[in-house]
Design an enzyme around this catalytic site. Structure first.
Site, PDB file in Angstrom:
ATOM      1  N   TYR A   1      -1.786  -1.299  10.368  1.00 21.77           N
ATOM      2  CA  TYR A   1      -1.838  -1.435   8.907  1.00 21.77           C
ATOM      3  C   TYR A   1      -0.525  -0.937   8.298  1.00 21.77           C
ATOM      4  CZ  TYR A   1      -3.883  -1.304   4.202  1.00 21.77           C
ATOM      5  OH  TYR A   1      -4.153  -1.526   2.870  1.00 21.77           O
TER       6      TYR A   1
ATOM      7  N   SER B   1       0.872  -1.181   0.000  1.00 21.92           N
ATOM      8  CA  SER B   1       0.000   0.000   0.000  1.00 21.92           C
ATOM      9  C   SER B   1       0.901   1.220   0.000  1.00 21.92           C
ATOM     10  CB  SER B   1      -0.840  -0.008   1.286  1.00 21.92           C
ATOM     11  OG  SER B   1      -1.478   1.229   1.503  1.00 21.92           O
TER      12      SER B   1
ATOM     13  N   LYS C   1       2.286  -3.015   6.191  1.00 21.74           N
ATOM     14  CA  LYS C   1       2.598  -2.725   4.787  1.00 21.74           C
ATOM     15  C   LYS C   1       4.065  -2.316   4.613  1.00 21.74           C
ATOM     16  CE  LYS C   1      -1.482  -3.786   3.236  1.00 21.74           C
ATOM     17  NZ  LYS C   1      -1.665  -5.010   2.447  1.00 21.74           N
TER      18      LYS C   1
HETATM   19  N1  LIG Z   1      -8.680  -0.576  -1.249  1.00 24.58           N
HETATM   20  C1  LIG Z   1      -7.671   0.221  -0.996  1.00 24.58           C
HETATM   21  O1  LIG Z   1      -7.827   1.454  -0.907  1.00 24.58           O
HETATM   22  C2  LIG Z   1      -6.292  -0.359  -0.823  1.00 24.58           C
HETATM   23  C3  LIG Z   1      -5.193   0.513  -0.869  1.00 24.58           C
HETATM   24  C4  LIG Z   1      -3.929  -0.004  -0.721  1.00 24.58           C
HETATM   25  C5  LIG Z   1      -3.736  -1.362  -0.526  1.00 24.58           C
HETATM   26  N2  LIG Z   1      -4.827  -2.187  -0.476  1.00 24.58           N
HETATM   27  C6  LIG Z   1      -4.567  -3.606  -0.262  1.00 24.58           C
HETATM   28  O2  LIG Z   1      -5.161  -4.346  -1.304  1.00 24.58           O
HETATM   29  C7  LIG Z   1      -5.345  -5.701  -0.882  1.00 24.58           C
HETATM   30  C8  LIG Z   1      -6.713  -6.176  -1.317  1.00 24.58           C
HETATM   31  O3  LIG Z   1      -7.706  -5.459  -0.587  1.00 24.58           O
HETATM   32  P1  LIG Z   1      -8.983  -4.814  -1.293  1.00 24.58           P
HETATM   33  O4  LIG Z   1      -8.837  -3.358  -1.179  1.00 24.58           O
HETATM   34  O5  LIG Z   1      -9.215  -5.427  -2.594  1.00 24.58           O
HETATM   35  O6  LIG Z   1     -10.114  -5.213  -0.230  1.00 24.58           O
HETATM   36  P2  LIG Z   1     -11.339  -6.235  -0.316  1.00 24.58           P
HETATM   37  O7  LIG Z   1     -11.869  -6.318   1.077  1.00 24.58           O
HETATM   38  O8  LIG Z   1     -12.265  -5.841  -1.396  1.00 24.58           O
HETATM   39  O9  LIG Z   1     -10.627  -7.595  -0.704  1.00 24.58           O
HETATM   40  C9  LIG Z   1      -9.815  -8.272   0.209  1.00 24.58           C
HETATM   41  C10 LIG Z   1     -10.058  -9.771   0.093  1.00 24.58           C
HETATM   42  O10 LIG Z   1      -9.209 -10.448   1.042  1.00 24.58           O
HETATM   43  C11 LIG Z   1      -9.974 -11.480   1.636  1.00 24.58           C
HETATM   44  N3  LIG Z   1      -9.407 -11.850   2.938  1.00 24.58           N
HETATM   45  C12 LIG Z   1      -9.480 -11.183   4.116  1.00 24.58           C
HETATM   46  N4  LIG Z   1      -8.869 -11.887   5.086  1.00 24.58           N
HETATM   47  C13 LIG Z   1      -8.389 -13.024   4.500  1.00 24.58           C
HETATM   48  C14 LIG Z   1      -7.675 -14.148   4.977  1.00 24.58           C
HETATM   49  N5  LIG Z   1      -7.322 -14.254   6.271  1.00 24.58           N
HETATM   50  N6  LIG Z   1      -7.335 -15.121   4.103  1.00 24.58           N
HETATM   51  C15 LIG Z   1      -7.715 -15.034   2.785  1.00 24.58           C
HETATM   52  N7  LIG Z   1      -8.414 -14.014   2.295  1.00 24.58           N
HETATM   53  C16 LIG Z   1      -8.743 -13.015   3.135  1.00 24.58           C
HETATM   54  C17 LIG Z   1     -11.372 -10.908   1.746  1.00 24.58           C
HETATM   55  O11 LIG Z   1     -12.366 -11.888   1.910  1.00 24.58           O
HETATM   56  C18 LIG Z   1     -11.497 -10.148   0.434  1.00 24.58           C
HETATM   57  O12 LIG Z   1     -12.030 -10.975  -0.568  1.00 24.58           O
HETATM   58  C19 LIG Z   1      -5.120  -5.688   0.622  1.00 24.58           C
HETATM   59  O13 LIG Z   1      -3.838  -6.200   0.914  1.00 24.58           O
HETATM   60  C20 LIG Z   1      -5.186  -4.219   0.978  1.00 24.58           C
HETATM   61  O14 LIG Z   1      -4.456  -3.922   2.144  1.00 24.58           O
HETATM   62  C21 LIG Z   1      -6.088  -1.720  -0.621  1.00 24.58           C
END
Ligand SMILES: NC(=O)c1ccc[n+]([C@@H]2O[C@H](COP(=O)([O-])OP(=O)(O)OC[C@H]3O[C@@H](n4cnc5c(N)ncnc54)[C@H](O)[C@@H]3O)[C@@H](O)[C@H]2O)c1
Length: 278
Positions: free
Chosen positions: A156, A143, A160
């Protein structure tokens, strides 16, 4: 990994958001894709929504915080598709509040999923990728919070920063073996991350003091708003595919955060200069 078609990808957090967008983009590029996720209904729906790819996309239940669960999901992937070439350690969760207000359970949950989850993916698949010798690639989703720690995001941000450090170390180690590494550092992306408590296993508890609950509630609302106006996950996925093909270590999707990163590094360099002057 210039050629993707015909190879196999394993994507954690593949039922939603960035993971799902990655799964779809990889399938469109001709890869066989195993979506791995802890959320059963969402996983079934995600796999079904990609059934135009036929047997090329499948789903498997996986809790990345649990090594045995990751190993089981890996077996399901080998059984379905044979060799695996690309591992996307993408599943992630967040729990907010400042360092002194946050429960240890929150810390453990976030570190177990975001840090140990990435490590479990590497630990499980790397020996396999090394041994088949066809090359491969590891994608870890970090992130911008892995570049810029924010007061309100202590666990968090810690998780990261760890993912960035692990990826940088791994890239150096794997370069001679022809295995690439990419670390993805997005800003806000339109996903369900603000609702991540939906997948919090009972073992991490839910109890919060009223003060923690209020702070967490305010923060959750703030994040939900910013996520909703964030980048479409398909844009992130497209950038990641490009980075896999070009073997690029960093993927940044929010160039508007450039100055903030520069300010952080300038402070570090200034402190080092001060040390040199002493
Ligand atoms: N959305 C944002 O703004 C953003 C920004 C930077 C980084 N991220 C990162 O992107 C990645 C994906 O997140 P997203 O934004 O798509 O969110 P999201 O919640 O839409 O998707 C995350 C997925 O991870 C799954 N998950 C959660 N815990 C789990 C576990 N213990 N084992 C297996 N699966 C699990 C959830 O069920 C979900 O399907 C994450 O690492 C998040 O930190 C997101």
């Amino acid at each position: 990994m210039r050629e993707l078609a015909g190879k196999t990808a394993f994507v954690t957090g593949g039922a939603s958001g960035i993971g799902f967008a990655l799964g779809r983009a990889l399938a469109e590029a001709g890869m066989k894709v195993m979506l791995a996720d802890i959320e059963v209904d969402a996983l079934v729906a995600a796999a079904k929504s990609l059934d135009n790819f036929g047997q090329q996309v499948r789903g498997t239940i996986c809790d990345v915080a649990d090594l045995t669960s990751v190993e089981r999901a890996a077996e399901a992937c080998y059984e379905a598709f044979g060799k695996v070439h690309l591992v996307c350690n993408n599943a992630g969760v967040g729990a907010g509040s400042g360092i002194d207000h946050i429960s240890l359970d929150n810390w453990r949950w976030v570190l177990d999923v975001n840090v140990m989850g990435v490590l479990h993916g590497i630990h499980t698949f790397l020996p396999h990728i090394r041994s088949h010798g066809e090359g491969g690639h590891v994608v870890n989703t970090a992130s911008m919070t892995g570049m810029l720690s924010a007061r309100q995001f202590s666990p968090y941000a810690a998780s990261k920063f760890a993912v960035v450090a692990m990826s940088e170390g791994l890239a150096t180690q794997l370069e001679p073996l022809g295995i690439g590494v990419t670390v993805v550092c997005p800003g806000f992306v339109r996903t369900r991350i603000a609702e991540c408590e939906r997948n919090r296993p009972k073992r991490y508890g839910r109890a919060q003091t009223p003060e923690q609950a209020t702070r967490a509630g305010v923060l959750a609302l703030e994040i939900a708003e910013r996520v909703q106006s964030g980048l479409d996950p398909s844009n992130v996925a497209a950038r990641v595919l490009n980075a896999i093909r070009e073997n690029e270590l960093y993927v940044f999707t929010h160039p508007e955060m450039h100055d903030a990163v520069k300010t952080r590094f300038a402070a570090i360099v200034a402190a080092m200069d001060k040390a040199a002057a002493r």
